[in-house]
Design a protein around this motif. Structure first.
Motif, mmCIF file in Angstrom:
data_model
loop_
_atom_site.group_PDB
_atom_site.id
_atom_site.type_symbol
_atom_site.label_atom_id
_atom_site.label_comp_id
_atom_site.label_asym_id
_atom_site.label_seq_id
_atom_site.Cartn_x
_atom_site.Cartn_y
_atom_site.Cartn_z
ATOM 1 N N ALA A 233 5.067 1.564 -8.594
ATOM 2 C CA ALA A 233 4.277 2.503 -7.789
ATOM 3 C C ALA A 233 3.800 3.669 -8.646
ATOM 4 O O ALA A 233 2.662 4.137 -8.502
ATOM 5 N N HIS A 236 0.984 1.975 -10.932
ATOM 6 C CA HIS A 236 -0.199 1.361 -10.340
ATOM 7 C C HIS A 236 -0.566 1.911 -8.961
ATOM 8 O O HIS A 236 -1.639 1.572 -8.446
ATOM 9 N N GLY A 237 0.314 2.710 -8.354
ATOM 10 C CA GLY A 237 0.046 3.198 -7.005
ATOM 11 C C GLY A 237 0.923 2.505 -5.972
ATOM 12 O O GLY A 237 1.434 1.400 -6.204
ATOM 13 N N TRP A 238 1.082 3.156 -4.823
ATOM 14 C CA TRP A 238 2.013 2.660 -3.803
ATOM 15 C C TRP A 238 1.558 1.366 -3.143
ATOM 16 O O TRP A 238 2.374 0.641 -2.575
ATOM 17 N N THR A 239 0.263 1.051 -3.175
ATOM 18 C CA THR A 239 -0.227 -0.148 -2.498
ATOM 19 C C THR A 239 -0.313 -1.365 -3.419
ATOM 20 O O THR A 239 -0.739 -2.435 -2.982
ATOM 21 N N HIS A 240 0.094 -1.221 -4.670
ATOM 22 C CA HIS A 240 0.045 -2.352 -5.595
ATOM 23 C C HIS A 240 1.014 -3.439 -5.124
ATOM 24 O O HIS A 240 2.137 -3.142 -4.701
ATOM 25 N N PRO A 241 0.612 -4.727 -5.182
ATOM 26 C CA PRO A 241 1.474 -5.811 -4.689
ATOM 27 C C PRO A 241 2.872 -5.819 -5.314
ATOM 28 O O PRO A 241 3.868 -6.075 -4.620
ATOM 29 N N LEU A 244 4.935 -2.949 -3.742
ATOM 30 C CA LEU A 244 5.326 -3.268 -2.369
ATOM 31 C C LEU A 244 6.376 -4.376 -2.332
ATOM 32 O O LEU A 244 7.357 -4.294 -1.567
ATOM 33 N N ALA A 432 -2.975 10.296 -7.213
ATOM 34 C CA ALA A 432 -3.757 10.375 -5.980
ATOM 35 C C ALA A 432 -4.541 11.688 -5.905
ATOM 36 O O ALA A 432 -5.702 11.710 -5.470
#
Length: 475
Positions: A233, A236-241, A244, A432
């Motif tokens: 996260a 790559h960010g919290w929504t990266h597969p 998650l 973000a």
């Protein structure tokens, strides 16, 4: 009922003075814990040099830190319990031997693959040595002023070690080579291994219970999933597969762990221990303390280098003031606890840290802001260390010696996960807030937003201490 053979210092009448043997025991354990803390951050500044020398890809470079963090956080509770079963001294010495060997291998590594294996071994050694060292500390010193003093010094040196690692890594990389960031562990580990067997007494159960293998597997894999998800996260960010998938798998496995522990005849973590408010709330407050201060170092590193244009070495040296603050807080904490209570220290230290962190919201884009940053980080370091010592005392008080490995394993796990998850969380917030823009002004905005979240998390810890620990035994 399980009984424990205790160190001589633990069965004698409590004393308020350190004997010569206790001083030597304390020195050995503190040196080892300081070395372990340095390892968390000593390679951060050296990563670009390692990548250039060994040919790491840009995406592969982060695994130097991630491989260590996954093992250090994921296996801490497991090894803490193993120390309860087979002897904490044995685990402590074995893990330090592994750390020395892994550090030598890492320093000599000719390829990225060998370096990653060495980092995995260093992480496993840290996961075993940290709770074992803390358990030996708490069983060597009786509850009261002596233990509070020992935990205060331990906390101060561990936090100072994290800060010193950034400075030392920069100096060694610039003056010698990144390889010395590994080699420096070898003589320290050897010195501890030569002295420790003669001065540290063993503590182990007289009757060995069975190891709760399903519990050990579920909690270890669950923690690995959560830590992996957090690191992904942050990158790559919290929504990266991958983020998650790691977080969801980790949460499911940790839920399974609690179901397993409810039915286990001899659980890895007896749920009655987790139901103790001092253990449950103390560890949550400790986790927040490590999340906030270690990630603040990351945020200020971004600010110093991206906004003010400092070199990596200059940025690292700037954190020397923070290190002095943590040492001061560690020395002050036992005295304040003795005169007031651990709750007063948790609340007071948290308020001081929150105010000092919030003051950093006023940072600007010129070097004149150093006049604010340096005193704020010093006072924040004092406050954070008050909280950390208060957390350690709270989370290990009121439990029998046979459960000290479990208690210190939980406390070490809170520490390792806090250190590991803080930076990815704050990194994701900065990413973000900056929308991918890397200018000095954009970075300053992103860092400011993350600092506000950081201060809010500190205040959450203050609120938890005031609401749930007041009037509790050990608090």
């Amino acid at each position: 009922m399980t009984t424990t053979s205790l160190p001589s210092s633990a069965v004698q009448a409590p004393t308020r003075r350190l004997t010569g043997r206790l001083r030597l025991t304390l020195a050995v354990l503190l040196v080892a814990q300081f070395m372990l803390a340095v390892d968390f951050s000593i390679l951060n500044v050296a990563l670009p040099a390692i990548g250039d020398d060994l040919g790491f890809s840009l995406s592969g470079l982060q695994w130097i830190a991630t491989a260590f963090a996954l093992c250090a956080a994921g296996f801490t509770l497991f090894f803490g319990r193993i120390g309860d079963l087979i002897g904490r001294k044995r685990i402590f010495l074995g893990s330090l031997a592994l750390l020395g060997a892994a550090s030598l291998a890492g320093g000599l590594a000719p390829t990225p693959e060998i370096l990653i294996v060495a980092r995995i071994a260093q992480g496993l050694a840290t996961a075993a040595a940290t709770p074992a060292g803390l358990a030996l500390l708490t069983t060597s010193f009786p509850e009261g002023p002596l233990r509070q003093k020992a935990l205060g010094l331990n906390g101060a040196l561990m936090s100072a070690g994290f800060t010193a690692g950034a400075v030392l890594g920069g100096v060694l990389t610039d003056v010698l080579s990144w390889r010395w960031a590994f080699f420096i562990n070898v003589p320290v580990a050897l010195a501890v291994l030569l002295v420790a067997p003669a001065v540290i007494a063993e503590s182990r159960p007289a009757v060995r219970p069975r190891l709760d293998l399903p519990g050990a597997l579920s909690v270890t894999l669950g923690l690995l999933g959560v830590v992996y998800g957090l690191t992904q996260a942050g990158e790559h960010g919290w929504t990266h597969p991958l983020a998650l998938a790691g977080l969801v798998a980790g949460v499911v496995l940790l839920g399974l762990f609690f179901l397993v522990e409810r039915r286990a005849a001899q659980p890895l973590v007896p749920l009655n221990v987790l139901r103790k408010p001092t253990v449950a709330w103390g560890n949550l407050i400790g986790l927040l303390a490590f999340v906030t201060e270690t990630s603040l170092v990351y945020l200020l590193t971004l600010y110093l280098q991206k906004t003010l244009g400092f070199t990596a070495l200059a940025a690292g040296l700037s954190f020397g003031v923070l290190g002095l603050g943590t040492v001061a807080g560690g020395l002050l904490a036992p005295k304040v606890i003795a005169r007031t209570s651990t709750v007063a220290v948790l609340v007071g230290g948290g308020v001081l840290q929150a105010v000092s962190t919030a003051a950093l919201l006023l940072l600007g884009d010129t070097s004149a802001s150093m006049g604010l940053l340096l005193p704020a980080t010093f006072l924040g370091g004092v406050g954070n260390m008050l909280v950390i010592v208060g957390f350690m005392v709270t989370a290990t008080t009121g439990l029998p010696d046979r459960e000290q490995g479990l208690a210190t394993g939980l406390a070490s796990m809170s520490q390792q996960i806090g250190i590991t998850m803080g930076t990815p969380i704050m990194s994701a917030i900065v990413t973000a807030a900056t929308a991918g823009v890397a200018t000095g002004a954009a970075v300053l905005h992103g860092v400011t937003v993350a600092i506000a979240v950081n201060a809010a998390l500190v205040l959450l810890g203050v609120l938890l201490a005031a609401l749930f620990l007041r009037g509790r035994r050990g608090a």
